[in-house]
Design a protein around this motif. Structure first.
Motif: not given
Length: 847
Positions: A671, A676, A688
């Motif tokens: 994450n 991203q 992710r």
């Protein structure tokens, strides 16, 4: 009755008339006769004849009298008196036989002085004039009174000064030439008896009762047994004082009803200030003799004997009592009657403190260059001993101790030769001792062990203690202990093996200003940690081991290694520790010579450290861009660094320099927001959880900037299986990263701008901004044709250096031996990559 009153009134009236009629005649006779005997000028403000001033005697009253001394060029008066009464008997006045029977001095000051040649200022009467009995006025003194008269005796040759305030002293005289017999009684306040630099009997009330005979022919004063009372103690003085030439003393003194307070009261303030609060009960005795010449060139022989039998001493403020005390002591100033031949001896000293016995003896000879023999044996309760005799550095204590101490030798040589000028031996046994120190918030508890004094060294045998939540087991030696204790500036070397089950660095580094009572030191904020204060006289050679080490979020295990300290510089040939499932080692130095600029130069290595735990323990290294929530994997790294700290052990990032070689195995990036934004090469689900088998690179830190040379990241995303990254990241969280993603034909999710690499086409991206506001864009400057690119900037000096710099081998991993001495290493410099250029306006693309 009525006739008696009438007769008395007539008599008084007649006497007043006679006094009034004969006033001028009597005063004239007094002045005439006084001038026959006085050798110095006397100034008088006013003279009058009074019946009431000394009733029932008639007195010649002199007001504001000044009597000058007899020393040449002496500006100080011998006496200044507000009133001087010369009294006659009433019948003498009526019969015309004027005899001065009494002399009273009221409210004045008398200064009796002897200069360095031994000449006095008090020879105010002529010695060549005889007192004729057929003269009309005769001095036939029977009584002398001093009322509120200050008396100062000063001997400049002997460096002595006595200051007294006679409240009410009455002296009777019986003159039978050549003898004068004097009996004196009264109360006097002794301001001080100053002998050299010391002041004795300061501000003491003294009651005097004495009889003495003065032989003016032989110049000998014989003192019958006379009593001086100081508080509850009586001192009996007797003997002779000859003053024909140099003063010869032959006096004895004996104390009665004496106690500790009365003996301490005789001492100068520097000796009696701390002892004066103690009280005593029981038999305390004191006697002595003073014999011989007292002059500028000689001192009399002084011998004293003192002691106590079954006495008790206590401190009223601490309610502690030393009981059953026996002591025999003597003092003598020796054959030459000076400090060099003086000897103090204490024998058969014994007693108990709260039922615990002590004993000892002392022989102290030659007060100029002292030689001492000391023997001491004591079984003590630490708390009771501290309450009876407080120590400033210790607030409170408890536990048991047994002390054995013997010493023999010359103190000066012993001190000058750091404990090698005498024979010293002994030991201190400690049993479950607890101490609360004044300058440290954490208490020392469970202190047990044996300290053995062997010459100049104290051996530590089986010593253990708790300091706050930390425990220690110590065996070793305090080398040069006596030299360090006796001579300021001498070094103390602690050579010991220290083992600990738990080492709480949060407490040991806590600021001394932190509240001690009831404080939970483990919860102290980082800003409250103290500076590394290192005494210049302390040296260490510690072989340390600790099973558990606590510092902020870090909980480490199995600390092993050696720590040395010399001249405020810590060094270690190797320390190793297990933490976070891995192992780390370090060697290097910490220079604490400047408390405001502490330098740590280290070579460190670690292996098998989980990245997420490492970032969590070190609080994400003070940034929020990439945290422990984003990382997984095992770190193996080695590096060299120069780190500087301020007084609060906070790093000075402007001076930080480091070179780190790191390798991450089985890494994961979770994450992470910048990744991203690469959704054009893979799905967001894939990005992710980005995995890579191994990542290896060198990092450089200088000028608050982390430099990242180009490295390859092989990930689990097929469309971005190989990612090349280079760039910089400042301590102010300013990023400038450049990413290269090779293009696999047919796999792009959308049309993009790319570039050519040596393996084929690639997407070139730039990540720039700060951690809260960054952007990902095409790196057009890298993709532009060569002819369109701006001309390259000339290389800077540091880039030229990096271009030629040879790589230095990295330090050994944590599993390697840690006992080798740290090798010299080159200074850390920036990597050779040029600093990337920010994209031009309008070249921003958000994926």
């Amino acid at each position: 009755m009525l006739f008696g009153l009438i007769f008395f009134a007539l008599l008084l009236s007649g006497l007043l008339a006679a006094v009034k009629l004969g006033e001028k005649h009597i005063i004239s006779l007094f002045v005439q006769e006084a001038n026959q005997y006085l050798a110095t000028p006397v100034q008088v403000g006013r003279i009058e004849l009074s019946l009431l001033d000394q009733f029932p005697r008639v007195s010649i009253t002199l007001h504001n009298v000044t009597i000058h001394g007899t020393l040449p060029a002496d500006t100080a008066a011998l006496a200044r008196v507000r009133t001087l009464y010369c009294a006659f008997d009433t019948w003498d006045v009526l019969s015309g036989d004027y005899r001065i029977r009494a002399l009273t001095l009221g409210q004045g000051k008398v200064l009796v002085r002897r200069n360095v040649q031994g000449e006095g200022n008090y020879n105010v009467f002529r010695t060549d004039t005889a007192q004729a009995q057929d003269r009309p006025l005769v001095f036939d003194l029977k009584k002398i009174s001093l009322q509120q008269v200050g008396v100062v005796y000063q001997d400049e040759g002997l460096h002595q000064r006595y200051r007294l305030q006679a409240h009410d002293v009455q002296a009777t005289l019986a003159v039978a030439e050549p003898l004068i017999k004097i009996a004196a009684t009264g109360t006097t306040r002794v301001a001080a008896i100053e002998l050299g630099a010391d002041a004795y009997l300061r501000d003491k009330e003294l009651t005097l009762r004495t009889q003495l005979t003065v032989d003016r022919k032989t110049r000998l004063v014989t003192l019958a047994p006379s009593a001086l009372r100081i508080g509850p103690a009586d001192y009996q003085v007797a003997g002779t004082i000859a003053y024909a030439g140099a003063t010869q003393l032959n006096l004895t003194v004996q104390g009665k009803n004496t106690n500790a307070q009365s003996v301490v009261a005789l001492l100068p303030a520097r000796l009696g200030r701390r002892l004066g609060v103690y009280r005593s009960q029981g038999e305390v005795y004191f006697n002595g003799a003073v014999r011989g010449e007292l002059s500028a060139r000689a001192n009399p022989q002084l011998t004293l004997a003192f002691g106590c039998r079954n006495a008790s001493f206590f401190h009223p403020g601490y309610k502690q009592r030393v009981e059953r005390v026996f002591l025999t002591g003597t003092f003598s100033n020796g054959a030459h009657r000076n400090a060099q031949t003086s000897v103090l001896s204490l024998q058969d000293v014994r007693g108990t403190l709260q039922g615990r016995p002590f004993s000892g003896a002392l022989h102290y000879a030659n007060f100029t260059d002292p030689t001492m023999r000391l023997r001491l044996l004591a079984d003590m309760d630490i708390g009771q001993a501290l309450r009876f005799f407080p120590v400033a550095a210790v607030r409170a204590g408890s536990g048991q101790a047994t002390l054995q101490l013997q010493f023999q030798g010359n103190l000066r040589a012993f001190k000058a030769q750091s404990g090698r000028g005498g024979e010293a031996a002994g030991q201190l046994l400690l049993r479950n001792v607890s101490l609360r120190l004044r300058d440290y918030p954490q208490p020392i508890s469970r202190l047990t062990g044996r300290l053995q004094l062997r010459g100049n060294t104290v051996a530590l045998v089986g010593c253990s203690a708790m300091w706050g939540q930390s425990d220690f087991q110590v065996n070793g030696a305090l080398r040069n202990f006596l030299g360090w204790a006796l001579r300021p500036g001498q070094a103390l070397l602690v050579d010991a093996t220290v083992a600990s089950r738990q080492l709480n660095l949060n407490e040991l580094l806590a600021a001394s200003s932190q509240p001690a009572a009831g404080a939970r030191v483990a919860t102290v904020a980082p800003a409250e940690y103290a500076a590394l204060a290192v005494p210049a006289s302390l040296a260490l050679n510690i072989r340390a081991s600790a099973q558990n080490v606590l510092f902020r979020r870090l909980h480490a295990y199995n600390l092993q290694g050696t720590v040395r300290l010399q001249n405020k510089v810590f060094s270690s040939p190797g320390l190793s520790i297990e933490a976070l499932g891995g192992r780390a080692s370090v060697r290097g130095t910490v220079d604490a010579r400047r408390p405001d600029l502490i330098k740590a130069s280290t070579v460190a290595a670690c292996s098998g450290m989980p990245l997420d735990k490492l970032f969590y323990v070190f609080e994400d290294f003070g940034q929020q861009f990439i945290t422990h929530k984003h990382l997984r994997g095992l770190l193996t790294a080695s590096g060299e660094s120069d780190v500087y700290f301020n007084q609060r052990l906070e790093p000075i990032t402007d001076r930080l320099e480091a070179e780190i070689k790191a390798s991450v195995h089985n890494g994961e990036l979770l994450n992470f927001e910048p990744v991203q934004k690469l959704s054009m090469v893979a799905s967001r689900e894939q990005l992710r959880h980005l995995r890579f088998a191994e990542l290896t690179n060198n990092f450089y830190i200088q000028s608050r900037t982390v430099y990242l040379p180009e490295m390859e990241i092989r990930s689990n995303v097929r469309t971005a299986s190989l990612i090349r990254v280079t760039g910089t990241h400042t301590f102010d969280q300013q990023m400038d990263y450049h990413v290269s993603i090779p293009v696999l034909p047919g796999l792009l999710r959308r049309v993009s701008i790319g570039g050519e690499t040596n393996t084929g086409p690639a997407i070139l991206l730039a990540v720039q901004g700060d951690e809260d506001n960054f952007r990902v864009s095409f790196d057009r400057r890298r993709t532009a044709p060569a002819a369109a690119r701006p001309p390259a900037k000339p290389r800077t000096a540091i880039e030229e250096l990096l271009a030629r710099r040879e790589r230095v081998p990295a330090p050994a991993p944590a599993s390697a031996a840690v006992n080798a001495e740290p090798a010299a290493r080159p200074s850390v410099v920036k990597p050779r990559e040029k600093k990337p250029v920010a994209p031009a306006p309008g070249e921003y693309f958000d994926f």
